[in-house]
Design an enzyme around this catalytic site. Structure first.
Site, PDB file in Angstrom:
ATOM      1  N   TRP A  76       0.865  -1.184   0.000  1.00 55.77           N
ATOM      2  CA  TRP A  76       0.000   0.000   0.000  1.00 55.77           C
ATOM      3  C   TRP A  76       0.903   1.236   0.000  1.00 55.77           C
ATOM      4  O   TRP A  76       2.067   1.168   0.401  1.00 55.77           O
ATOM      5  CB  TRP A  76      -0.939   0.010   1.213  1.00 55.77           C
ATOM      6  CG  TRP A  76      -0.244   0.030   2.549  1.00 55.77           C
ATOM      7  CD1 TRP A  76       0.133  -1.048   3.296  1.00 55.77           C
ATOM      8  CD2 TRP A  76       0.188   1.194   3.282  1.00 55.77           C
ATOM      9  NE1 TRP A  76       0.775  -0.641   4.436  1.00 55.77           N
ATOM     10  CE2 TRP A  76       0.823   0.730   4.457  1.00 55.77           C
ATOM     11  CE3 TRP A  76       0.109   2.564   3.063  1.00 55.77           C
ATOM     12  CZ2 TRP A  76       1.356   1.593   5.418  1.00 55.77           C
ATOM     13  CZ3 TRP A  76       0.651   3.428   4.017  1.00 55.77           C
ATOM     14  CH2 TRP A  76       1.262   2.942   5.167  1.00 55.77           C
ATOM     15  N   GLU A 121       6.871   8.392  14.115  1.00 55.89           N
ATOM     16  CA  GLU A 121       7.147   7.754  12.815  1.00 55.89           C
ATOM     17  C   GLU A 121       8.023   8.662  11.938  1.00 55.89           C
ATOM     18  O   GLU A 121       8.899   8.185  11.222  1.00 55.89           O
ATOM     19  CB  GLU A 121       5.828   7.468  12.077  1.00 55.89           C
ATOM     20  CG  GLU A 121       4.947   6.424  12.736  1.00 55.89           C
ATOM     21  CD  GLU A 121       5.454   4.996  12.538  1.00 55.89           C
ATOM     22  OE1 GLU A 121       6.409   4.792  11.772  1.00 55.89           O
ATOM     23  OE2 GLU A 121       4.898   4.087  13.182  1.00 55.89           O
ATOM     24  N   GLU A 159       8.714   1.696   6.504  1.00 49.57           N
ATOM     25  CA  GLU A 159       8.354   2.603   7.606  1.00 49.57           C
ATOM     26  C   GLU A 159       8.047   4.016   7.106  1.00 49.57           C
ATOM     27  O   GLU A 159       7.217   4.722   7.669  1.00 49.57           O
ATOM     28  CB  GLU A 159       9.498   2.671   8.623  1.00 49.57           C
ATOM     29  CG  GLU A 159       9.658   1.454   9.500  1.00 49.57           C
ATOM     30  CD  GLU A 159       8.576   1.359  10.560  1.00 49.57           C
ATOM     31  OE1 GLU A 159       7.919   2.378  10.856  1.00 49.57           O
ATOM     32  OE2 GLU A 159       8.374   0.255  11.088  1.00 49.57           O
ATOM     33  N   HIS A 162       4.563   5.282   6.834  1.00 48.07           N
ATOM     34  CA  HIS A 162       3.709   5.484   8.017  1.00 48.07           C
ATOM     35  C   HIS A 162       3.557   6.966   8.371  1.00 48.07           C
ATOM     36  O   HIS A 162       2.452   7.468   8.543  1.00 48.07           O
ATOM     37  CB  HIS A 162       4.268   4.715   9.223  1.00 48.07           C
ATOM     38  CG  HIS A 162       4.351   3.244   8.988  1.00 48.07           C
ATOM     39  ND1 HIS A 162       4.969   2.383   9.860  1.00 48.07           N
ATOM     40  CD2 HIS A 162       3.908   2.463   7.964  1.00 48.07           C
ATOM     41  CE1 HIS A 162       4.891   1.144   9.396  1.00 48.07           C
ATOM     42  NE2 HIS A 162       4.257   1.173   8.244  1.00 48.07           N
ATOM     43  N   GLU A 212       8.939  -2.594  17.944  1.00 51.46           N
ATOM     44  CA  GLU A 212       7.962  -2.841  16.872  1.00 51.46           C
ATOM     45  C   GLU A 212       6.650  -3.327  17.476  1.00 51.46           C
ATOM     46  O   GLU A 212       5.573  -2.951  17.012  1.00 51.46           O
ATOM     47  CB  GLU A 212       8.491  -3.882  15.876  1.00 51.46           C
ATOM     48  CG  GLU A 212       9.651  -3.397  15.034  1.00 51.46           C
ATOM     49  CD  GLU A 212       9.241  -2.454  13.891  1.00 51.46           C
ATOM     50  OE1 GLU A 212       8.045  -2.147  13.746  1.00 51.46           O
ATOM     51  OE2 GLU A 212      10.132  -2.023  13.160  1.00 51.46           O
ATOM     52  N   THR A 215       4.801  -0.344  18.869  1.00 55.68           N
ATOM     53  CA  THR A 215       4.111   0.464  17.852  1.00 55.68           C
ATOM     54  C   THR A 215       2.884  -0.280  17.324  1.00 55.68           C
ATOM     55  O   THR A 215       1.860   0.329  17.023  1.00 55.68           O
ATOM     56  CB  THR A 215       5.032   0.849  16.673  1.00 55.68           C
ATOM     57  OG1 THR A 215       5.686  -0.310  16.198  1.00 55.68           O
ATOM     58  CG2 THR A 215       6.059   1.871  17.066  1.00 55.68           C
ATOM     59  N   ASP A 244       1.817  -3.648   9.466  1.00 58.94           N
ATOM     60  CA  ASP A 244       3.246  -3.558   9.099  1.00 58.94           C
ATOM     61  C   ASP A 244       4.126  -3.765  10.331  1.00 58.94           C
ATOM     62  O   ASP A 244       5.118  -4.498  10.294  1.00 58.94           O
ATOM     63  CB  ASP A 244       3.577  -2.148   8.552  1.00 58.94           C
ATOM     64  CG  ASP A 244       3.303  -2.015   7.054  1.00 58.94           C
ATOM     65  OD1 ASP A 244       2.835  -2.989   6.430  1.00 58.94           O
ATOM     66  OD2 ASP A 244       3.563  -0.919   6.518  1.00 58.94           O
ATOM     67  N   GLU A 245       3.753  -3.090  11.411  1.00 56.94           N
ATOM     68  CA  GLU A 245       4.576  -3.172  12.632  1.00 56.94           C
ATOM     69  C   GLU A 245       4.625  -4.606  13.150  1.00 56.94           C
ATOM     70  O   GLU A 245       5.659  -5.066  13.635  1.00 56.94           O
ATOM     71  CB  GLU A 245       4.034  -2.253  13.744  1.00 56.94           C
ATOM     72  CG  GLU A 245       3.718  -0.816  13.345  1.00 56.94           C
ATOM     73  CD  GLU A 245       4.906   0.027  12.905  1.00 56.94           C
ATOM     74  OE1 GLU A 245       5.950  -0.540  12.563  1.00 56.94           O
ATOM     75  OE2 GLU A 245       4.762   1.268  12.889  1.00 56.94           O
ATOM     76  N   HIS A 248       7.066  -6.498  11.141  1.00 51.85           N
ATOM     77  CA  HIS A 248       8.426  -6.115  11.534  1.00 51.85           C
ATOM     78  C   HIS A 248       8.805  -6.759  12.873  1.00 51.85           C
ATOM     79  O   HIS A 248       9.924  -7.221  13.053  1.00 51.85           O
ATOM     80  CB  HIS A 248       8.537  -4.592  11.666  1.00 51.85           C
ATOM     81  CG  HIS A 248       8.323  -3.864  10.376  1.00 51.85           C
ATOM     82  ND1 HIS A 248       8.004  -2.524  10.319  1.00 51.85           N
ATOM     83  CD2 HIS A 248       8.391  -4.284   9.092  1.00 51.85           C
ATOM     84  CE1 HIS A 248       7.885  -2.163   9.050  1.00 51.85           C
ATOM     85  NE2 HIS A 248       8.105  -3.207   8.290  1.00 51.85           N
TER      86      HIS A 248
HETATM   87 FE   LIG Z   1       7.765  -1.009  12.123  1.00 50.91          FE
HETATM   88 FE   LIG Z   2       6.111   2.561  11.829  1.00 50.98          FE
END
Ligand SMILES: [Fe+2]
Ligand SMILES: [Fe+2]
Length: 381
Positions: A76, A121, A159, A162, A212, A215, A244-245, A248
């Site tokens: 995305w 971020e 990242e 974000h 991570e 977040t 996403d976090e 990660h």
């Molecule tokens: Fe992350």
């Molecule tokens: Fe992030």
């Protein structure tokens, strides 16, 4: 991703953690780059021979770590969620109007937390720098083909979306003072961060695993609150970032898992070391040119809204203990066993101390704090 109160594991007291800025606010407003008195910090604490561990893991990293990144074509982008500027201006305006209607009912406190998350971020250059301080895994050229460096650059690129997305959404909402928000970002990137990772990738990857997940928790909660507050698009945005976090977190936790497998005591000591020091939050040096305790105030709002709390800190620790199987680790040296006992017994102690801190807080009079990010409106803390 912030704790109002932090556990001092040495004297076992919850004390409000005042992250003093390196310069008094007055000086900061004059020059954001003046030299700060250096703090005595350990550096390069990993013995040079251990760099071989990371060299020997390069094949593993290529096969097990890099596939956890998403191909760019499948990712995305901020524009996926934002009003389309290529539309005729009336249609674009309609989309902006709809965005403003959706955010209209979200409370001021919510925007304080969302701005704090966005600023965190947006200080991404600091985090890439921090990872590139780590011996044995840093990007030696800026475009190194080592899987560690490839990971770090691609992680940074993921990242980077974000902060961009949150920033543009906040800008279009008209609910925040963008000038103050941008000033805070500039101060924060100028101030940097010091997570106490000592150029040591064992410590660095424990830190990123924890961070991570923090977040993930925080963005997950701002998603929930956006949904409850009437903005399903913002809920999807925060939820997508949280996903996403999570990915990660799984990647960084996998590195630590591998280190536990090949160097059990070394990795256990690293986990214990980071937990002794406490996990400092990446934006702990934030400043808006106005409030020298901005981070503490922002953290207090996040705690009160249930976006990121001391309980979450203990939950994250417990989740990592479980994922890494720390309670059942075998083959540790005596020092390793002591580290294991410390880490595995820490979460209940944090919770108990937090309960006491909450009891004390209940007895205190609420006081108002003005946030420049929301045009100096006051929030009761
Ligand atoms: Fe992350
Ligand atoms: Fe992030």
């Amino acid at each position: 991703m912030q704790l109002t109160h932090c556990l001092s594991t040495k004297n076992l007291q919850w004390t409000p953690r005042v992250h003093r800025h390196r310069l008094p606010p007055r000086t900061q407003s004059i020059s954001a780059v003046a030299a700060a008195p250096p703090k005595a910090r350990k550096t390069h604490s990993m013995p040079p021979e251990k760099q071989e561990v990371f060299k020997s893991l390069e094949n593993w990293a290529s096969k097990s770590l890099l596939p956890m990144l998403k191909p760019v074509k499948d990712c995305w982008q901020p524009q996926t969620f934002l009003p389309e500027p290529a539309l005729p201006v009336e249609e674009f305006n309609e989309q902006v109007k709809a965005l403003r209607e959706r955010t209209a009912e979200l409370p001021d406190e919510y925007f304080v937390v969302l701005v704090g998350d966005m600023i965190t971020e947006d200080a991404l250059p600091t985090y890439q720098t921090m990872i590139n301080t780590l011996d044995g895994v840093r990007d030696e050229t800026g475009a190194s083909l080592s899987p560690w460096a490839t990971w770090t650059r691609a992680w940074t690129a993921e990242e980077n979306r974000h902060g961009d997305l949150l920033r543009t959404y906040l800008y279009l909402s008209g609910k925040v003072d963008m000038l103050k928000v941008e000033t805070t970002v500039q101060y924060l990137i100028g101030a940097g961060m010091d997570p106490g990772t000592e150029n040591n990738p064992y410590l660095g990857f424990v830190y990123t695993s924890f961070q991570e997940r923090a977040t993930f928790v925080s963005h997950g909660n701002t998603a929930r609150l956006a949904k409850e507050g009437g903005d399903p698009v913002l809920a999807r945005i925060c939820g997508t970032i949280a996903a996403d976090e999570k990915r990660h977190e799984l990647a960084y936790a996998k590195i630590v898992e591998k280190l536990l497998e090949i160097d059990t005591t070394g990795a256990m000591l690293a986990i214990s070391d980071m937990m002794q020091k406490r996990i400092t939050m990446p934006a702990h040096l934030m400043f808006d040119g106005q409030d020298p305790q901005l981070f503490e105030h922002f953290s207090a709002v996040a705690q009160r809204m249930g976006v990121y709390t001391a309980d979450d800190y203990a939950d994250i620790l417990e989740a990592l203990i479980q994922r890494w199987g720390l309670e059942k680790l075998e083959g540790l040296t005596g020092e390793g066993r002591r580290a294991q006992d410390f880490v595995c017994g820490l979460a209940p102690r944090i919770r108990k101390l937090q309960e006491r801190a909450e009891e004390r807080a209940k007895k205190m009079e609420p006081h108002g704090v003005k946030f420049s990010w929301i045009f100096n409106k006051e929030i009761k803390l």
